[in-house]
Scaffold this motif. Structure first.
Motif, PDB file in Angstrom:
ATOM      1  N   LEU A  97       8.307  -2.451   6.761  1.00  0.00           N
ATOM      2  CA  LEU A  97       7.900  -3.853   6.842  1.00  0.00           C
ATOM      3  C   LEU A  97       7.183  -4.313   5.581  1.00  0.00           C
ATOM      4  O   LEU A  97       7.333  -5.467   5.148  1.00  0.00           O
ATOM      5  CB  LEU A  97       6.992  -4.066   8.064  1.00  0.00           C
ATOM      6  CG  LEU A  97       7.651  -3.942   9.433  1.00  0.00           C
ATOM      7  CD1 LEU A  97       6.585  -3.947  10.531  1.00  0.00           C
ATOM      8  CD2 LEU A  97       8.651  -5.074   9.659  1.00  0.00           C
ATOM      9  N   ALA A  98       6.407  -3.435   4.966  1.00  0.00           N
ATOM     10  CA  ALA A  98       5.631  -3.814   3.785  1.00  0.00           C
ATOM     11  C   ALA A  98       6.435  -3.791   2.492  1.00  0.00           C
ATOM     12  O   ALA A  98       5.927  -4.201   1.440  1.00  0.00           O
ATOM     13  CB  ALA A  98       4.418  -2.892   3.656  1.00  0.00           C
ATOM     14  N   ASP A  99       7.681  -3.329   2.547  1.00  0.00           N
ATOM     15  CA  ASP A  99       8.509  -3.285   1.338  1.00  0.00           C
ATOM     16  C   ASP A  99       8.941  -4.687   0.923  1.00  0.00           C
ATOM     17  O   ASP A  99       8.830  -5.653   1.681  1.00  0.00           O
ATOM     18  CB  ASP A  99       9.735  -2.408   1.583  1.00  0.00           C
ATOM     19  CG  ASP A  99       9.401  -0.927   1.577  1.00  0.00           C
ATOM     20  OD1 ASP A  99       8.399  -0.539   0.937  1.00  0.00           O
ATOM     21  OD2 ASP A  99      10.133  -0.145   2.228  1.00  0.00           O
ATOM     22  N   GLN A 100       9.465  -4.775  -0.307  1.00  0.00           N
ATOM     23  CA  GLN A 100       9.961  -6.041  -0.857  1.00  0.00           C
ATOM     24  C   GLN A 100       8.906  -7.135  -0.701  1.00  0.00           C
ATOM     25  O   GLN A 100       9.141  -8.214  -0.151  1.00  0.00           O
ATOM     26  CB  GLN A 100      11.298  -6.418  -0.209  1.00  0.00           C
ATOM     27  CG  GLN A 100      12.389  -5.401  -0.536  1.00  0.00           C
ATOM     28  CD  GLN A 100      13.712  -5.671   0.131  1.00  0.00           C
ATOM     29  OE1 GLN A 100      13.771  -5.884   1.340  1.00  0.00           O
ATOM     30  NE2 GLN A 100      14.779  -5.656  -0.659  1.00  0.00           N
ATOM     31  N   ASN A 101       7.696  -6.800  -1.206  1.00  0.00           N
ATOM     32  CA  ASN A 101       6.564  -7.728  -1.189  1.00  0.00           C
ATOM     33  C   ASN A 101       6.203  -8.180   0.225  1.00  0.00           C
ATOM     34  O   ASN A 101       5.898  -9.355   0.475  1.00  0.00           O
ATOM     35  CB  ASN A 101       6.847  -8.945  -2.080  1.00  0.00           C
ATOM     36  CG  ASN A 101       7.014  -8.560  -3.535  1.00  0.00           C
ATOM     37  OD1 ASN A 101       6.235  -7.772  -4.075  1.00  0.00           O
ATOM     38  ND2 ASN A 101       8.044  -9.092  -4.185  1.00  0.00           N
TER      39      ASN A 101
END
Length: 337
Positions: A97-101
């Motif tokens: 969930l925290a990936d790609q900003n």
């Protein structure tokens, strides 16, 4: 001299992306299977070196609350099952969930997981895996993703979650096939599943503290707490979104669709994904006349299949012995030649 040669061998195999351990398991590292929105998704493949032409396959999805970890947390499990279970093991990554900003939505994680399984089925024969004998497993959040394959793996559409039925477009699709064609062919069908202290109801989870700063996993991931689908989608106004990613609402009866045999297990002391949640899922399977085995391990807490020792006071070398033996026995029984 021997130590120098050994060091040279280790360095060479690491550079080539292939490692071998003393138990004769060859590990192919960081194989890219998809690149959604330019984000590389990889897996590691563990191949026994016992001389067989073909092996049954286990696909592993790690846990971490959809916010933490990568497939390395499952290395000890993957290695042991490859070695002791004599299976090819695909140890998977997926977006968090925290990936790609901090913009990844939970449905995109599911699409990565679906795509990874499709890639494995397309390519595992290159590593002596048998694509007709495939099992899937995951622990905690990975258990949720495993049961999503089972219960929602036929809800595929090219528009993805934007479509009218809130379906999924896998991050990888076989060449020349649409999501709808894969669904029609039941392309995500597997022969067995192991669900390790899984999560089954994200609608209920999101109504708690998951999407708030009280969920410390957001802090550990260095991300601001938000909704699983972003801040514009809420459980109050969009319950259908959350139920679409919650396996507990989609367990079919066997007369409609026969699920593969499942082994569901959990620790009696688990407060993160408690036995009550696993029991509710097993009860639905039983009511629907679906094949399932269920076991609660006395005195065990959460995450006992992770490497080493962890925050739950679970240690792989001590706490995983009985569960892993049970997993291997179950897989041998269901994936036999």
């Amino acid at each position: 001299m021997r130590s120098s040669l050994r060091l040279f061998f280790i360095l060479c195999t690491a550079i080539l992306g292939v490692t071998a351990n003393a138990a004769d398991v060859k590990i192919h590292k960081a194989i890219e299977f998809a690149k959604p929105d330019n984000f590389p998704l990889t897996l590691d493949i563990y191949v026994p070196q016992t001389g067989k032409k073909s092996y049954p396959v286990l696909v592993i999805y790690h846990g971490g609350g959809w916010l933490l970890n990568n497939n390395s947390i499952m290395h000890d499990l993957a290695n042991k099952i490859a070695r002791d279970g004599d299976m090819v093991v695909a140890n998977m990554n997926y977006r968090l969930l925290a990936d790609q900003n901090n913009t990844v939505a939970i449905n995109q994680i599911i699409e990565d997981v679906f795509g990874g399984l499709l890639w494995v089925k397309d390519h595992i024969a290159e590593y002596r895996g048998d694509p007709t004998r495939v099992a899937i497993t995951g622990d905690s959040a990975g258990g949720h993703l495993t049961t999503m394959i089972l219960t929602r793996g036929r809800q595929l559409e090219s528009d993805g979650f934007a479509g009218p039925s809130l379906g999924f477009k896998p991050s990888y699709l076989p060449a020349g096939k649409t999501a709808e064609q894969v669904a029609q062919e039941d392309g995500l069908k597997v022969q067995a599943a192991v669900v390790s202290y899984g999560a089954f109801d994200l609608y209920k989870t999101a109504q708690g503290d998951f999407e708030t700063p009280k969920n410390m996993f957001w802090k550990f991931a260095n991300a601001e707490a938000r909704g699983m689908f972003g801040n514009k989608i809420t459980t109050k106004n969009n319950a259908d979104y959350y139920k679409a990613v919650s396996p507990i609402y989609w367990v079919p009866v066997s007369s409609e669709y026969k699920l593969p045999p499942q082994f569901v297990h959990v620790g009696s002391l688990d407060k993160t994904t408690p036995p009550e949640a696993a029991q509710a899922y097993v009860d639905l399977l039983t009511a629907g006349k679906q094949p399932v085995e269920y076991k609660v391990y006395p005195g065990k807490n959460h995450a006992y299949l992770d490497n080493g020792c962890n925050w739950a006071n679970s240690c792989f070398d001590k706490d995983a012995v009985e569960p892993v033996n049970d997993i291997i026995a179950f897989l041998r029984k269901t994936l036999k030649d």
